[in-house]
Design a protein around this motif. Structure first.
Motif, PDB file in Angstrom:
ATOM      1  N   VAL A  87      17.633  21.156  49.774  1.00  0.00           N
ATOM      2  CA  VAL A  87      18.752  21.734  49.970  1.00  0.00           C
ATOM      3  C   VAL A  87      19.343  22.682  48.552  1.00  0.00           C
ATOM      4  O   VAL A  87      19.409  22.046  47.727  1.00  0.00           O
ATOM      5  CB  VAL A  87      19.958  20.702  50.382  1.00  0.00           C
ATOM      6  CG1 VAL A  87      21.151  21.165  50.503  1.00  0.00           C
ATOM      7  CG2 VAL A  87      19.365  20.038  51.595  1.00  0.00           C
ATOM      8  N   LEU A  88      19.487  23.820  48.937  1.00  0.00           N
ATOM      9  CA  LEU A  88      19.722  24.642  47.986  1.00  0.00           C
ATOM     10  C   LEU A  88      21.337  24.478  47.410  1.00  0.00           C
ATOM     11  O   LEU A  88      21.742  24.784  46.178  1.00  0.00           O
ATOM     12  CB  LEU A  88      19.816  26.065  48.279  1.00  0.00           C
ATOM     13  CG  LEU A  88      17.855  26.498  48.272  1.00  0.00           C
ATOM     14  CD1 LEU A  88      17.854  27.907  49.046  1.00  0.00           C
ATOM     15  CD2 LEU A  88      17.409  26.432  47.090  1.00  0.00           C
ATOM     16  N   GLY A  89      22.150  23.760  48.172  1.00  0.00           N
ATOM     17  CA  GLY A  89      23.456  23.635  47.650  1.00  0.00           C
ATOM     18  C   GLY A  89      24.461  23.341  48.966  1.00  0.00           C
ATOM     19  O   GLY A  89      23.961  23.414  50.269  1.00  0.00           O
ATOM     20  N   LEU A  90      25.560  22.771  48.637  1.00  0.00           N
ATOM     21  CA  LEU A  90      26.692  22.234  49.641  1.00  0.00           C
ATOM     22  C   LEU A  90      27.907  23.163  49.649  1.00  0.00           C
ATOM     23  O   LEU A  90      28.189  23.748  48.479  1.00  0.00           O
ATOM     24  CB  LEU A  90      26.883  20.961  49.528  1.00  0.00           C
ATOM     25  CG  LEU A  90      25.728  19.734  49.422  1.00  0.00           C
ATOM     26  CD1 LEU A  90      26.499  18.357  48.988  1.00  0.00           C
ATOM     27  CD2 LEU A  90      24.864  19.781  50.617  1.00  0.00           C
ATOM     28  N   ASN A  91      28.194  23.475  50.516  1.00  0.00           N
ATOM     29  CA  ASN A  91      29.416  24.600  50.959  1.00  0.00           C
ATOM     30  C   ASN A  91      29.210  25.816  49.885  1.00  0.00           C
ATOM     31  O   ASN A  91      28.040  26.463  50.170  1.00  0.00           O
ATOM     32  CB  ASN A  91      30.657  23.784  50.298  1.00  0.00           C
ATOM     33  CG  ASN A  91      31.124  22.715  51.291  1.00  0.00           C
ATOM     34  OD1 ASN A  91      31.001  22.888  52.391  1.00  0.00           O
ATOM     35  ND2 ASN A  91      31.474  21.576  50.936  1.00  0.00           N
ATOM     36  N   GLY A  92      30.209  26.345  49.508  1.00  0.00           N
ATOM     37  CA  GLY A  92      30.284  27.645  48.835  1.00  0.00           C
ATOM     38  C   GLY A  92      30.710  28.877  49.647  1.00  0.00           C
ATOM     39  O   GLY A  92      30.702  29.877  49.074  1.00  0.00           O
ATOM     40  N   TRP A 213      34.570  20.424  55.499  1.00  0.00           N
ATOM     41  CA  TRP A 213      33.679  19.265  55.176  1.00  0.00           C
ATOM     42  C   TRP A 213      33.289  19.168  53.859  1.00  0.00           C
ATOM     43  O   TRP A 213      32.773  19.990  53.486  1.00  0.00           O
ATOM     44  CB  TRP A 213      32.470  19.418  56.297  1.00  0.00           C
ATOM     45  CG  TRP A 213      31.249  18.219  56.013  1.00  0.00           C
ATOM     46  CD1 TRP A 213      31.648  17.060  55.357  1.00  0.00           C
ATOM     47  CD2 TRP A 213      29.942  18.233  56.251  1.00  0.00           C
ATOM     48  NE1 TRP A 213      30.576  16.200  55.506  1.00  0.00           N
ATOM     49  CE2 TRP A 213      29.602  16.857  56.055  1.00  0.00           C
ATOM     50  CE3 TRP A 213      29.102  18.928  57.206  1.00  0.00           C
ATOM     51  CZ2 TRP A 213      28.159  16.699  56.339  1.00  0.00           C
ATOM     52  CZ3 TRP A 213      28.082  18.794  57.542  1.00  0.00           C
ATOM     53  CH2 TRP A 213      27.266  17.343  56.927  1.00  0.00           C
ATOM     54  N   ARG A 214      33.834  18.103  53.088  1.00  0.00           N
ATOM     55  CA  ARG A 214      33.730  18.086  51.719  1.00  0.00           C
ATOM     56  C   ARG A 214      32.456  18.401  51.154  1.00  0.00           C
ATOM     57  O   ARG A 214      32.090  18.909  49.767  1.00  0.00           O
ATOM     58  CB  ARG A 214      34.371  17.037  51.078  1.00  0.00           C
ATOM     59  CG  ARG A 214      34.624  16.766  49.974  1.00  0.00           C
ATOM     60  CD  ARG A 214      35.607  17.777  49.060  1.00  0.00           C
ATOM     61  NE  ARG A 214      35.884  17.797  47.660  1.00  0.00           N
ATOM     62  CZ  ARG A 214      36.716  18.756  47.003  1.00  0.00           C
ATOM     63  NH1 ARG A 214      37.367  19.603  47.471  1.00  0.00           N
ATOM     64  NH2 ARG A 214      36.959  18.418  45.779  1.00  0.00           N
ATOM     65  N   ARG A 215      31.313  17.696  51.932  1.00  0.00           N
ATOM     66  CA  ARG A 215      29.925  17.895  51.477  1.00  0.00           C
ATOM     67  C   ARG A 215      29.046  18.450  52.462  1.00  0.00           C
ATOM     68  O   ARG A 215      28.020  18.109  52.586  1.00  0.00           O
ATOM     69  CB  ARG A 215      29.405  16.531  50.736  1.00  0.00           C
ATOM     70  CG  ARG A 215      30.196  16.052  49.897  1.00  0.00           C
ATOM     71  CD  ARG A 215      29.616  16.710  48.378  1.00  0.00           C
ATOM     72  NE  ARG A 215      30.221  16.077  47.388  1.00  0.00           N
ATOM     73  CZ  ARG A 215      31.326  16.250  46.593  1.00  0.00           C
ATOM     74  NH1 ARG A 215      32.041  17.512  47.045  1.00  0.00           N
ATOM     75  NH2 ARG A 215      31.444  15.726  45.565  1.00  0.00           N
ATOM     76  N   GLY A 216      29.564  19.603  52.840  1.00  0.00           N
ATOM     77  CA  GLY A 216      28.672  20.286  54.015  1.00  0.00           C
ATOM     78  C   GLY A 216      27.565  20.772  53.649  1.00  0.00           C
ATOM     79  O   GLY A 216      27.596  21.631  52.780  1.00  0.00           O
ATOM     80  N   VAL A 217      26.605  20.654  54.418  1.00  0.00           N
ATOM     81  CA  VAL A 217      25.028  21.263  54.240  1.00  0.00           C
ATOM     82  C   VAL A 217      25.198  22.748  54.187  1.00  0.00           C
ATOM     83  O   VAL A 217      25.899  23.076  55.305  1.00  0.00           O
ATOM     84  CB  VAL A 217      24.058  20.538  54.967  1.00  0.00           C
ATOM     85  CG1 VAL A 217      24.239  20.736  56.214  1.00  0.00           C
ATOM     86  CG2 VAL A 217      22.727  21.215  54.406  1.00  0.00           C
ATOM     87  N   GLU A 218      24.533  23.314  53.390  1.00  0.00           N
ATOM     88  CA  GLU A 218      24.815  24.981  53.519  1.00  0.00           C
ATOM     89  C   GLU A 218      23.321  25.510  53.606  1.00  0.00           C
ATOM     90  O   GLU A 218      22.401  25.588  54.924  1.00  0.00           O
ATOM     91  CB  GLU A 218      25.428  25.631  52.291  1.00  0.00           C
ATOM     92  CG  GLU A 218      25.557  26.847  52.204  1.00  0.00           C
ATOM     93  CD  GLU A 218      26.078  27.378  53.442  1.00  0.00           C
ATOM     94  OE1 GLU A 218      25.478  28.255  53.859  1.00  0.00           O
ATOM     95  OE2 GLU A 218      26.818  27.176  54.389  1.00  0.00           O
ATOM     96  N   LYS A 219      22.661  25.972  52.442  1.00  0.00           N
ATOM     97  CA  LYS A 219      21.406  26.662  52.501  1.00  0.00           C
ATOM     98  C   LYS A 219      20.376  25.650  52.185  1.00  0.00           C
ATOM     99  O   LYS A 219      20.441  24.822  51.744  1.00  0.00           O
ATOM    100  CB  LYS A 219      21.303  27.801  51.554  1.00  0.00           C
ATOM    101  CG  LYS A 219      22.350  29.070  51.577  1.00  0.00           C
ATOM    102  CD  LYS A 219      22.349  29.534  53.023  1.00  0.00           C
ATOM    103  CE  LYS A 219      23.442  30.656  53.033  1.00  0.00           C
ATOM    104  NZ  LYS A 219      24.674  30.337  52.205  1.00  0.00           N
ATOM    105  N   VAL A 220      19.148  26.107  52.812  1.00  0.00           N
ATOM    106  CA  VAL A 220      17.682  24.968  52.167  1.00  0.00           C
ATOM    107  C   VAL A 220      16.818  26.119  51.823  1.00  0.00           C
ATOM    108  O   VAL A 220      16.888  27.252  52.139  1.00  0.00           O
ATOM    109  CB  VAL A 220      17.327  24.270  53.398  1.00  0.00           C
ATOM    110  CG1 VAL A 220      18.444  23.374  53.949  1.00  0.00           C
ATOM    111  CG2 VAL A 220      16.985  25.251  54.563  1.00  0.00           C
ATOM    112  N   LEU A 221      15.745  25.650  51.129  1.00  0.00           N
ATOM    113  CA  LEU A 221      14.715  26.128  50.922  1.00  0.00           C
ATOM    114  C   LEU A 221      13.703  25.758  52.342  1.00  0.00           C
ATOM    115  O   LEU A 221      13.293  24.772  52.510  1.00  0.00           O
ATOM    116  CB  LEU A 221      13.930  25.750  49.729  1.00  0.00           C
ATOM    117  CG  LEU A 221      12.599  26.493  49.335  1.00  0.00           C
ATOM    118  CD1 LEU A 221      12.709  27.584  48.610  1.00  0.00           C
ATOM    119  CD2 LEU A 221      11.552  25.448  48.407  1.00  0.00           C
ATOM    120  N   ALA A 222      13.133  26.963  52.842  1.00  0.00           N
ATOM    121  CA  ALA A 222      12.412  26.777  54.134  1.00  0.00           C
ATOM    122  C   ALA A 222      11.362  27.458  54.040  1.00  0.00           C
ATOM    123  O   ALA A 222      11.023  28.369  53.471  1.00  0.00           O
ATOM    124  CB  ALA A 222      13.355  27.222  55.281  1.00  0.00           C
TER     125      ALA A 222
END
Length: 406
Positions: A87-92, A213-222
């Protein structure tokens, strides 16, 4: 990696601050330490990033987590199995609206309370609908966390997406232009595009997705699942390099350096000032306004933020089902869950001091106060991961959760 061997990887990305980790892994030499030579393929739309990945133009990509899942499920095109081991990061992301709508919502240049602002938005949306001209909001892709977070919030405050308001797709680099031209009344997009809209006087930031969502999943390395099989040792090296990049990224001493790198024309092609604000959790909400700090606006590195929790993939599946008007399907749910690959992440970091969760799923939205969770090499402190409405998501009750959303 064998000492002296070099593996070349091409990574697709969009000009967004949350593409930072693979970029910084290269720029700071962390990838080179793993025997990797990284090249980049920049695009302007998620559809093109996905096409390049599927047709083999890139080995891996900075990718919307829901889009990776939708692709594996065959939504909108023939199904192709993708894998997301990181996971590249959460929220943003943030919700930026026109100046006129911001005034109607009465935010006064501050981030609004999701519940209170939602009720004002409900009144404005009803009035606009009665006039025959619904509010129109832009999101970066149909299968994006931006779309799902916006819809989750709207539905939670009683505004029905697609009925009370319109939601359309706008590629991130054009979101500020669309807002300025009056084509949309607001957009949910990642940085630096909210701040660019503010800088241009096109609108005001009124909500951060971390408030939904305080820790919502965002981008991933796919990457394609078949490609992962072929190059897994290289991808594991990339994971190690990106974890080092993440540690570098969150250190305040490095904010200026990293902002300068990400702002360059070949990456975000944006103002150093705006990029630095984003990576330091600081935003200017309205043109000429003061800098406001919102802690964890874009969450990186800490609390195993890059770990691909299967429960996050399953929550995204629940939203895909909800907003595509589908029924729960056990096989499809399993296919969605398989996109996230915690096993690859653990393999990459085995033997390190990196905190590796012992479980692959957790109840999302259940932590309102800091707690210690077990890892393979000790414990990790987890903090607030709540949804704005106080609800939680138990992946063991996925079917019931989906049924309750109808």
């Amino acid at each position: 990696m064998t000492k002296g061997a070099t593996t070349r990887l091409t990574i697709g990305f969009l000009p967004l601050v949350d593409a930072c980790l693979p970029i910084l892994a290269h720029e700071h030499g962390f990838a080179e330490d793993e025997g990797l030579e990284l090249t980049y393929m920049r695009d302007v739309s998620w559809a093109t990033v996905l096409d390049r990945l599927l047709y083999g133009h890139s080995d891996a990509a900075h990718m919307l987590a829901p889009l990776a899942i939708a692709t594996a499920l065959g939504r909108g095109r023939p199904a192709q199995e993708l894998a997301a081991p990181f996971v590249l990061g959460l929220n943003g992301n943030a919700f930026t609206v026109s100046n006129a709508l911001a005034e109607a919502l009465g935010t006064g240049g501050e981030l609004g309370d999701p519940e209170m602002m939602g009720q004002r938005l409900k009144e404005v949306a009803a009035a606009r609908k009665a006039e025959g001209q619904k509010l129109r909001f832009g999101v970066v892709h149909r299968y994006s966390s931006h779309n799902y977070m916006l819809r989750y919030w709207l539905a939670g405050v009683g505004v029905l997406p697609d009925k009370d308001v319109e939601i359309v797709t706008i590629a991130p680099p054009f979101s500020a232009d669309a807002l300025k031209a009056g084509e949309i009344d607001g957009s949910c997009v990642g940085e630096p595009w909210n701040s660019i809209a503010v800088e241009q006087g096109a609108g005001q930031i009124v909500l951060a997705t971390a408030q939904i969502w305080r820790r919502g999943v965002e981008k991933v390395l796919a990457l394609r699942a078949e490609r992962l099989k072929d190059i897994q040792p290289a991808i594991e090296g990339l994971i190690r390099a990106m974890r080092r990049a993440g540690e570098h990224f969150v250190d305040p001493d490095n904010w200026d350096t990293n902002a300068a790198i990400l702002a360059r024309p070949e990456y975000c092609d944006a103002s150093h000032t705006l990029v630095r604000r984003a990576i330091s959790d600081r935003l200017v909400l309205s043109q000429g306004g003061a800098v406001r700090e919102y802690p964890d606006f874009m969450f990186q590195y800490h609390e195993a933020a890059n770990f691909p929790w299967v429960s996050q993939a399953e929550w995204l599946y629940s939203q895909l089902v909800r907003w595509d008007g589908l029924e729960y399907d056990a096989e499809q749910a399993a296919a969605a869950a398989r996109v996230f690959r915690p096993g690859v992440y653990r393999s990459a970091l085995a033997g390190s001091n990196d905190p590796l969760p012992t479980a692959s799923s957790k109840v999302e939205g259940s932590v309102s106060e800091a707690l210690h969770a077990s890892t393979q090499n000790g414990t990790i402190l987890l903090e607030n991961n709540t949804f704005f409405d106080g609800k939680s998501f138990d992946p063991d009750a996925l079917e019931a959760y989906i049924a309750a959303q109808k």
